[in-house]
Structures are given as structure tokens and as C-alpha cells.
Design a protein around this motif. Structure first.
Motif, PDB file in Angstrom:
ATOM      1  N   LEU A 165       0.834  -1.204   0.000  1.00  0.00           N
ATOM      2  CA  LEU A 165       0.000   0.000   0.000  1.00  0.00           C
ATOM      3  C   LEU A 165       0.870   1.256   0.000  1.00  0.00           C
ATOM      4  CD1 LEU A 165      -2.779  -1.001   2.570  1.00  0.00           C
ATOM      5  CD2 LEU A 165      -2.971  -0.915   0.072  1.00  0.00           C
ATOM      6  N   ALA A 166       1.967   1.244   0.725  1.00  0.00           N
ATOM      7  CA  ALA A 166       2.883   2.388   0.730  1.00  0.00           C
ATOM      8  C   ALA A 166       3.463   2.611  -0.662  1.00  0.00           C
ATOM      9  CB  ALA A 166       3.991   2.173   1.753  1.00  0.00           C
ATOM     10  N   ASP A 167       3.779   1.527  -1.361  1.00  0.00           N
ATOM     11  CA  ASP A 167       4.251   1.659  -2.746  1.00  0.00           C
ATOM     12  C   ASP A 167       3.180   2.301  -3.619  1.00  0.00           C
ATOM     13  OD1 ASP A 167       6.685   0.513  -2.129  1.00  0.00           O
ATOM     14  OD2 ASP A 167       6.111  -1.496  -2.823  1.00  0.00           O
ATOM     15  N   ASP A 168       1.927   1.870  -3.449  1.00  0.00           N
ATOM     16  CA  ASP A 168       0.822   2.471  -4.197  1.00  0.00           C
ATOM     17  C   ASP A 168       0.721   3.968  -3.917  1.00  0.00           C
ATOM     18  OD1 ASP A 168       0.076   0.088  -5.357  1.00  0.00           O
ATOM     19  OD2 ASP A 168      -1.664  -0.246  -4.064  1.00  0.00           O
ATOM     20  N   ASN A 169       0.877   4.339  -2.658  1.00  0.00           N
ATOM     21  CA  ASN A 169       0.767   5.750  -2.287  1.00  0.00           C
ATOM     22  C   ASN A 169       1.867   6.581  -2.929  1.00  0.00           C
ATOM     23  OD1 ASN A 169      -1.460   5.146  -0.715  1.00  0.00           O
ATOM     24  ND2 ASN A 169      -0.273   4.955   1.176  1.00  0.00           N
ATOM     25  N   ARG A 170       3.069   6.033  -2.962  1.00  0.00           N
ATOM     26  CA  ARG A 170       4.166   6.762  -3.608  1.00  0.00           C
ATOM     27  C   ARG A 170       3.904   6.911  -5.110  1.00  0.00           C
ATOM     28  NH1 ARG A 170       7.131   4.047   0.495  1.00  0.00           N
ATOM     29  NH2 ARG A 170       7.364   2.170  -0.773  1.00  0.00           N
ATOM     30  N   LYS A 171       3.390   5.874  -5.731  1.00  0.00           N
ATOM     31  CA  LYS A 171       3.064   5.957  -7.154  1.00  0.00           C
ATOM     32  C   LYS A 171       1.970   6.996  -7.406  1.00  0.00           C
ATOM     33  CE  LYS A 171       1.406   3.209 -11.062  1.00  0.00           C
ATOM     34  NZ  LYS A 171       0.906   1.887 -11.518  1.00  0.00           N
ATOM     35  N   PHE A 172       0.948   7.019  -6.560  1.00  0.00           N
ATOM     36  CA  PHE A 172      -0.119   8.016  -6.698  1.00  0.00           C
ATOM     37  C   PHE A 172       0.449   9.423  -6.606  1.00  0.00           C
ATOM     38  CE2 PHE A 172      -3.292  10.897  -5.021  1.00  0.00           C
ATOM     39  CZ  PHE A 172      -4.404  10.628  -5.807  1.00  0.00           C
ATOM     40  N   ALA A 173       1.320   9.648  -5.637  1.00  0.00           N
ATOM     41  CA  ALA A 173       1.903  10.982  -5.470  1.00  0.00           C
ATOM     42  C   ALA A 173       2.729  11.376  -6.687  1.00  0.00           C
ATOM     43  CB  ALA A 173       2.747  11.028  -4.200  1.00  0.00           C
ATOM     44  N   ARG A 174       3.536  10.441  -7.208  1.00  0.00           N
ATOM     45  CA  ARG A 174       4.350  10.746  -8.391  1.00  0.00           C
ATOM     46  C   ARG A 174       3.473  11.125  -9.581  1.00  0.00           C
ATOM     47  NH1 ARG A 174       7.101   5.998  -6.979  1.00  0.00           N
ATOM     48  NH2 ARG A 174       6.102   4.887  -8.696  1.00  0.00           N
ATOM     49  N   GLU A 175       2.382  10.419  -9.751  1.00  0.00           N
ATOM     50  CA  GLU A 175       1.557  10.607 -10.943  1.00  0.00           C
ATOM     51  C   GLU A 175       0.582  11.778 -10.831  1.00  0.00           C
ATOM     52  OE1 GLU A 175      -0.347   6.869 -11.564  1.00  0.00           O
ATOM     53  OE2 GLU A 175       1.466   5.898 -12.363  1.00  0.00           O
ATOM     54  N   ASN A 176       0.206  12.142  -9.613  1.00  0.00           N
ATOM     55  CA  ASN A 176      -0.886  13.099  -9.468  1.00  0.00           C
ATOM     56  C   ASN A 176      -0.534  14.377  -8.712  1.00  0.00           C
ATOM     57  OD1 ASN A 176      -3.381  11.475 -10.502  1.00  0.00           O
ATOM     58  ND2 ASN A 176      -2.297  10.059  -9.151  1.00  0.00           N
ATOM     59  N   LEU A 177       0.508  14.366  -7.904  1.00  0.00           N
ATOM     60  CA  LEU A 177       0.796  15.529  -7.065  1.00  0.00           C
ATOM     61  C   LEU A 177       2.001  16.331  -7.531  1.00  0.00           C
ATOM     62  CD1 LEU A 177       0.132  13.975  -3.538  1.00  0.00           C
ATOM     63  CD2 LEU A 177      -1.449  15.211  -5.041  1.00  0.00           C
ATOM     64  N   ARG A 178       2.610  15.927  -8.630  1.00  0.00           N
ATOM     65  CA  ARG A 178       3.780  16.659  -9.098  1.00  0.00           C
ATOM     66  C   ARG A 178       3.347  17.979  -9.729  1.00  0.00           C
ATOM     67  NH1 ARG A 178       2.579  13.104 -13.241  1.00  0.00           N
ATOM     68  NH2 ARG A 178       2.725  13.980 -15.363  1.00  0.00           N
ATOM     69  N   GLY A 179       4.226  18.965  -9.629  1.00  0.00           N
ATOM     70  CA  GLY A 179       3.958  20.258 -10.249  1.00  0.00           C
ATOM     71  C   GLY A 179       3.035  21.117  -9.400  1.00  0.00           C
ATOM     72  N   GLY A 180       2.901  22.358  -9.822  1.00  0.00           N
ATOM     73  CA  GLY A 180       2.039  23.296  -9.122  1.00  0.00           C
ATOM     74  C   GLY A 180       0.604  23.204  -9.587  1.00  0.00           C
ATOM     75  N   GLU A 181      -0.186  24.173  -9.129  1.00  0.00           N
ATOM     76  CA  GLU A 181      -1.614  24.164  -9.439  1.00  0.00           C
ATOM     77  C   GLU A 181      -1.867  24.232 -10.941  1.00  0.00           C
ATOM     78  OE1 GLU A 181      -5.574  26.965  -8.821  1.00  0.00           O
ATOM     79  OE2 GLU A 181      -3.908  27.105  -7.372  1.00  0.00           O
ATOM     80  N   ARG A 182      -1.132  25.094 -11.651  1.00  0.00           N
ATOM     81  CA  ARG A 182      -1.369  25.227 -13.090  1.00  0.00           C
ATOM     82  C   ARG A 182      -1.127  23.909 -13.810  1.00  0.00           C
ATOM     83  NH1 ARG A 182       1.446  30.096 -16.338  1.00  0.00           N
ATOM     84  NH2 ARG A 182       0.007  31.194 -14.946  1.00  0.00           N
ATOM     85  N   GLU A 183      -0.042  23.230 -13.461  1.00  0.00           N
ATOM     86  CA  GLU A 183       0.266  21.963 -14.123  1.00  0.00           C
ATOM     87  C   GLU A 183      -0.783  20.903 -13.806  1.00  0.00           C
ATOM     88  OE1 GLU A 183       3.803  18.549 -14.258  1.00  0.00           O
ATOM     89  OE2 GLU A 183       4.206  20.529 -13.391  1.00  0.00           O
TER      90      GLU A 183
END
Length: 276
Positions: free
Chosen positions: A128-146
Motif C-alpha cells: 500500500l505504501a508503494d501504491d501511495n508513492r506511485k499516486f503521489a508521483r503521478e498526481n501531485l507533481r507540479g504546481g496548481e497550473r500543471e
């Protein structure tokens, strides 16, 4: 229960040409994902096969006919042009099917889950921790505009899967939705972790049979009020966009989507009559 949700989502929103392929390979996929999460021994893996087979038999006999009826009704509503009530009906119908599916999946899996060892639960927690890291990489990168740009691109891609190439005005309307709707992914990440923590507590207490079906079918209970409000605001903006896009569809675009819905209904009925 994420693996069962993944299957359900694929069957509800995937391209018609992939439905047969997805269903033919569903048991293999579910077995692989469950073993990846749980690190089962040979006896438990055999029990898992039985649980997955039982779930798929239920899904074929009970869920697929309902999917077909849903696709028929969605096509009828879409053919005459959408109203706000149609979108509410569609959302509620999909949520009802999702709740039913994950509840049955939890019931089938719970006896096995109640016998997981501490080492297997620890393995699951790391997965599950691996899943969470993958989610963050794919969805939380960049600022609001990105992030808003990515959301626009995702929604354009999804719409074009249904209706074909969008006009520039239609793309602009999708971008307007993305600019107006609140960003959800940081709150979604926290909600994933809330559910994961609750699931791990259930597993460690060996209470899956007693508690997991209800927890799985009512995953939104216990959400942050801020997240609930943001989801509601986002849904309002999405529905407004969908109504505007619907009004702007060409005859070819509407016809393409109707053809896909009819294909869904046909595929779901065909699959429900087949026996593994």
C-alpha cells in the motif's frame, strides 16, 4: 478491495472492444494482484482462487445483466439530449453497482483475510505504501497550473474516447471546468490513507468477516468535511460541463457515443450468458 474496484471500473468505462478481453482475463489479473499484495502461501492461494471464482460467478450472473440494463437506459437518455436529472441518475446508478460489487467481493475474501499472518499484513502494508508513492508521483507533481492542465488533458482524452475528436470550443469548455473545479488529489491521497489505515486495523483484529463488507460498501464514511464539500463542488462543475458539451455535440459525435453504449449492452448480455 482496490483490485475489485479496478475490475469494476474497467468493465463500466472501458472501450467496448476490450470488455470481452478484460473479462476473459479477470480471474488471472485478480489472482496476480491479490498475491502481489498479500504474499500468500500455496494453501491460501488455492483458497483465493475459490474466492475469486465465486465472485466472478456472482458478477456474471447478477451484475452484468444490471450493467446491460444501465447501458440501455443511458443510451435512451443520451439519445434525446441530457438533462441534469439524467446525470444524477447515472451517477447514482454507477455508485449503486460499485457498492454492491465491493460488498460481495469483501464477503468472498473476508474468511481468507481473517487468517493473514502478521508477516503477510506487513507485506500488504508495504505494498500500500508503494501504491501511495506511485499516486503521489503521478498526481501531485507540479504546481496548481500543471495539475489543472493534466486534468484538462485527461478529461479531453476520456471524452474523445466516447465521441471522437472534440472541437476547440468543446476543449475550451473542458478547460473551463478544470479551472473552476477544486483540485482533489491531495485530499484524495489523505482519504486513501484513511481507508488503508482502517483496513489494516480490521485485518490485525481479524474482523474482516464482521466489518469489511460494510466498510467496503460505504467507503466515504469518515471523510474529511473539506473533501466532501470539494467533491460536491467538483461534481456540480462537471455536470455543468457535461450538459454544455452535450448541447454542442454534432450528430456524428452523438452517434458514435450511442454506438458504444449499444455495444456495451450487447457485450454485457453476451458475457452474462457465457459460462467459464
Amino acid at each position: 478491495m482496490r483490485i475489485f474496484c479496478t475490475l469494476l471500473a474497467a468493465l463500466l468505462v472501458g472501450a467496448c472492444s476490450t470488455v470481452q478481453l478484460a473479462y476473459d482475463n479477470a480471474e488471472t489479473y485478480l489472482r496476480w494482484r491479490a498475491n502481489d499484495y498479500l504474499d500468500l502461501d500455496a494453501a491460501m492461494a488455492e483458497e483465493l482462487d475459490g474466492a475469486i471464482g465465486s465472485f466472478m460467478a456472482w458478477h456474471r450472473a447478477d451484475a452484468l445483466p444490471k450493467y446491460a440494463t444501465f447501458a440501455d437506459e443511458a443510451g435512451a437518455r443520451f439519445s434525446r439530449g441530457l438533462a441534469a436529472d439524467d446525470l444524477v441518475w447515472g451517477y447514482d446508478a454507477v455508485m449503486t453497482q460499485a457498492r454492491e460489487g465491493v460488498r460481495v467481493a469483501a464477503q468472498r475474501m473476508a474468511p481468507l483475510l481473517d487468517r493473514l499472518t502478521p508477516a503477510q499484513i506487513a507485506h500488504f502494508e508495504r505494498a500500500l505504501a508503494d501504491d501511495n508513492r506511485k499516486f503521489a508521483r503521478e498526481n501531485l507533481r507540479g504546481g496548481e497550473r500543471e495539475q489543472r492542465k493534466r486534468r484538462t488533458e485527461r478529461n479531453v482524452e476520456r471524452l474523445e474516447e466516447w465521441v471522437g475528436r472534440l472541437s476547440q470550443a468543446q476543449i475550451d469548455r473542458v478547460a473551463q471546468y478544470s479551472a473552476r473545479a477544486p483540485l482533489l488529489d491531495e485530499m484524495r491521497e489523505r482519504d486513501h490513507k484513511r481507508l488503508q489505515a482502517e483496513l489494516l486495523r480490521i485485518l490485525r483484529a481479524r474482523q474482516a468477516r464482521a466489518r469489511l463488507p460494510e466498510m467496503a460498501a460505504n467507503w466515504e464514511r469518515g471523510r474529511e468535511p473539506q473533501y466532501v464539500a470539494a467533491l460536491q463542488a467538483s461534481r456540480r462543475e462537471y455536470f455543468a460541463m457535461a450538459l454544455d458539451i452535450d448541447k454542442s455535440l454534432s450528430a456524428n459525435q452523438r452517434g458514435r457515443a450511442l454506438k458504444k453504449l449499444r455495444g456495451y449492452a450487447e457485450d454485457f448480455r453476451k458475457l452474462s450468458r457465457e459460462r467459464p
